[in-house]
Design an enzyme around this catalytic site. Structure first.
Site, short mmCIF file in Angstrom:
data_model
loop_
_atom_site.label_atom_id
_atom_site.label_comp_id
_atom_site.label_asym_id
_atom_site.label_seq_id
_atom_site.Cartn_x
_atom_site.Cartn_y
_atom_site.Cartn_z
N ASP A 246 45.09 114.15 14.88
CA ASP A 246 45.67 115.43 14.45
C ASP A 246 45.63 115.55 12.93
O ASP A 246 45.97 114.61 12.21
CB ASP A 246 47.13 115.45 14.94
CG ASP A 246 47.79 116.80 14.76
OD1 ASP A 246 47.35 117.75 15.41
OD2 ASP A 246 48.76 116.88 13.99
N GLU B 244 37.55 96.38 17.97
CA GLU B 244 38.07 95.15 18.59
C GLU B 244 37.95 95.23 20.10
O GLU B 244 38.12 94.24 20.80
CB GLU B 244 39.56 94.97 18.23
CG GLU B 244 39.81 94.58 16.79
CD GLU B 244 41.30 94.73 16.42
OE1 GLU B 244 42.14 94.96 17.32
OE2 GLU B 244 41.59 94.64 15.21
C1 GLC Z 1 47.30 120.37 14.67
C2 GLC Z 1 47.69 120.68 16.09
C3 GLC Z 1 48.72 121.77 16.06
C4 GLC Z 1 49.92 121.29 15.28
C5 GLC Z 1 49.53 120.82 13.89
C6 GLC Z 1 50.63 120.02 13.24
O1 GLC Z 1 46.64 121.41 14.06
O2 GLC Z 1 46.56 121.01 16.84
O3 GLC Z 1 49.10 122.17 17.35
O4 GLC Z 1 50.85 122.33 15.16
O5 GLC Z 1 48.41 119.97 13.94
O6 GLC Z 1 50.78 118.78 13.87
#
Ligand code: GLC
Length: 550
Positions: free
Chosen positions: A208, A259
């Site tokens: 993310d 790993e």
């Molecule tokens: C990413 C995710 C989104 C979230 C953001 C903050 O863009 O896809 O849903 O709100 O990160 O974590």
């Protein structure tokens, strides 16, 4: 196919990955929130769809201030969504059906309920506990102003003040404090988390906000001066997006991935300029990065052709297969994007968002046209080399639920923007499994965590399983042919019969042809094996894709 046996190391290069948004997929215990046992109950469905992997959005303990992207504990399951034992059972069942499991890792920020953040609040300024986050004194008299002008992606300032007067940075909501990736303990803890899930059978990780971890924290902070908050620079000089130092973090992650046998896979969610994507996708880094260019393109032959050509050229140069995606939990569903008629170019995500702001139930949406084009776009996407990401519900041709009442909206973007942004709840409404009954089979609860519209009944899995022309039937058919056709990462453009037609061939004697225009065009010779709308008399109708063998 059982994948308990060691699978091929490059399984992800051509994989079709289905994104599960767990809270809205299937609820097994009737509390209105989807859970891991719900996923287990739908493994036969996933197997019948024919996907190679699932990616699960976060299911970790969380207050759900941002739908679970605010993580309290990276190595556990939220009690409302299940237990670690459920995770083990789900993974085993998916593996037994040949489906790999990708988890969502959220390293840019924890939640404000995470033990580290609580410790940071309890500790004094300058303490090691505060150093795991980004705490600073404010500017101006008495430090009343935030340390910089940086805005939050969800609206409002990216800094919040705590009781003793210091401020902490949060690029997203105030419940999502940003971690300090210059801190060795933070880095080591994420390596522990990657091993924790890899040891429990995770095959890969979606990372993310992968482009946000390295920040220029030298003071005074670089001003953004009103630059668009989502735009990164081309040369890695933005104060927090896509800085070169971020790749040192993924080099360490890669060592952990390697790993394992096969090595764990990674895919970066990095909203960066296409020319800088390869660094995330390099074999020394995460291996793969999302390519959002198709998702941002309008329904237009020239735009699609340019994106496909450029992305494949990048893939060849960089040695990392490209990824494709048309919908996910952050954008307006593609069936709705392509049905926006006012003006010529409303189908890109930015314009669709503008439509949502103005009027969720707008008559500008032509549902039939949007779905027809969405089916054509998906059939085209699934014919491309590289891996494809599908978002739960798109296989039902679901539209955005654009008219949710303001009082049910959960996305922090809605509140933080003072209602100027409706946010992303419209693509996160729980799935309809049956034509009627409580919550259309999603849950035994009459009220799921977001309300479902009446039109979910005829769009449900149950209704579509009875209809051989349904979108679900089309996805199943296309995915099964794709498995047979899967081949080298090559594509050759064929001369289209008009500017509105894209036509290409793939190794092994199959072709894909898409008509973006308003009039039917002649079909190339061969047998049509998949078509997004019915074809007849040797003609490919408007807004239709077909796969041709021979
Ligand atoms: C990413 C995710 C989104 C979230 C953001 C903050 O863009 O896809 O849903 O709100 O990160 O974590």
């Amino acid at each position: 196919m059982d994948i308990s046996a060691p699978p091929a190391a490059g399984w992800w290069r051509e994989a079709v990955v289905y994104q599960i948004y767990p809270r809205s997929f299937a609820d097994s215990d009737g509390d209105g929130v989807g859970d891991l046992a719900g996923v287990i109950s739908r493994v036969p469905y996933l197997a019948s769809l024919g996907v190679d992997a699932v990616w699960l959005s976060p299911f970790y303990p969380s207050a759900f201030a941002d739908g679970g992207y605010d993580v309290d504990d990276y190595r556990d399951v939220d009690p409302r969504l299940g237990t670690l034992a459920d995770f083990g059972e789900m993974t085993a069942r998916l593996h037994a059906n040949g489906i790999r499991v990708i988890l969502d890792i959220v390293p840019n920020h924890t939640s404000s309920r995470h033990a580290w953040f609580r410790a940071a609040l309890a500790a004094p300024p300058g303490s090691p506990a505060r150093d795991r986050y980004i705490f600073r004194d404010g500017r101006g008299p008495d430090g009343m102003q935030p340390p910089s002008d940086w805005p939050s992606v969800f609206g409002g300032p990216a800094w919040t003040r705590v009781r003793d007067g210091q401020w902490y940075l949060h690029l997203f909501s105030e419940q999502q404090p940003d971690l300090n990736w210059q801190n060795r303990e933070v880095r080591d803890d994420f390596l522990t988390t990657l091993r924790f899930w890899s040891d429990r059978g995770a095959d890969g990780f979606r990372v993310d906000v992968a482009h946000g971890l390295a920040k220029n924290l030298a003071e005074p902070f670089e001003p953004l001066d009103g630059q668009a908050v989502l735009a990164s620079t081309l040369n890695g000089t933005h104060p927090f997006w896509d800085r070169d130092e971020v790749h040192g973090i993924y080099a360490e992650w890669r060592q952990v991935f390697n790993e394992y046998d096969p090595p764990r896979a990674g895919v970066a969610e990095a909203w960066v300029h296409p020319s800088r994507r390869w660094r995330y996708a390099s074999p020394d880094g995460l291996g793969q990065a999302f390519n959002f260019d198709l998702l941002e393109a309008n329904w237009d032959a020239a735009e699609f052709r340019r994106v496909i050509t450029d992305s494949l050229a990048d893939a060849r140069r960089d040695g990392a297969p490209t990824t494709w995606v048309l919908s996910n939990h952050d954008v307006v569903r593609h069936a709705s994007r392509y049905g926006l008629r006012t003006g010529d170019h409303l189908s890109s995500t930015q314009n669709a968002k503008a439509w949502l702001l103005s009027d969720g139930a707008s008559a500008e949406l032509d549902r039939g046209l949007g779905l027809r084009r969405a089916r054509a776009a998906t059939v085209l996407m699934l014919a491309l080399p590289g891996s494809a990401y599908l978002y739960q519900g798109e296989e039902l041709g679901l539209h955005e639920v654009a008219d949710l009442a303001p009082e049910v909206l959960q996305d922090p973007a809605f509140a933080r923007s003072g209602g100027a942004e409706r946010g992303r709840d419209g693509c996160r409404v729980p799935l309809p499994w049956s034509s009627g009954g409580p919550a259309f089979g999603f849950s035994a609860a009459a009220t799921p965590h977001l309300p479902q519209p009446a039109w979910f009944g005829p769009a449900s899995v149950e209704a579509q399983e009875r209809d051989s022309g349904s979108t679900l039937a089309l996805y199943r058919q296309a995915l099964s042919w794709r498995r047979r056709f899967r081949a080298a990462e090559r594509l050759e453009w064929m001369p289209g019969t008009s500017d509105d037609v894209l036509h290409f061939s793939r190794p092994g004697g199959w072709q894909c042809v898409t008509n973006f225009g308003p009039r039917a065009v002649p079909l190339p010779p061969g047998t049509v094996v998949v078509a997004s709308s019915p074809v007849a008399d040797g003609l490919l109708p408007a807004d239709t894709s077909a796969w041709i063998q021979g």
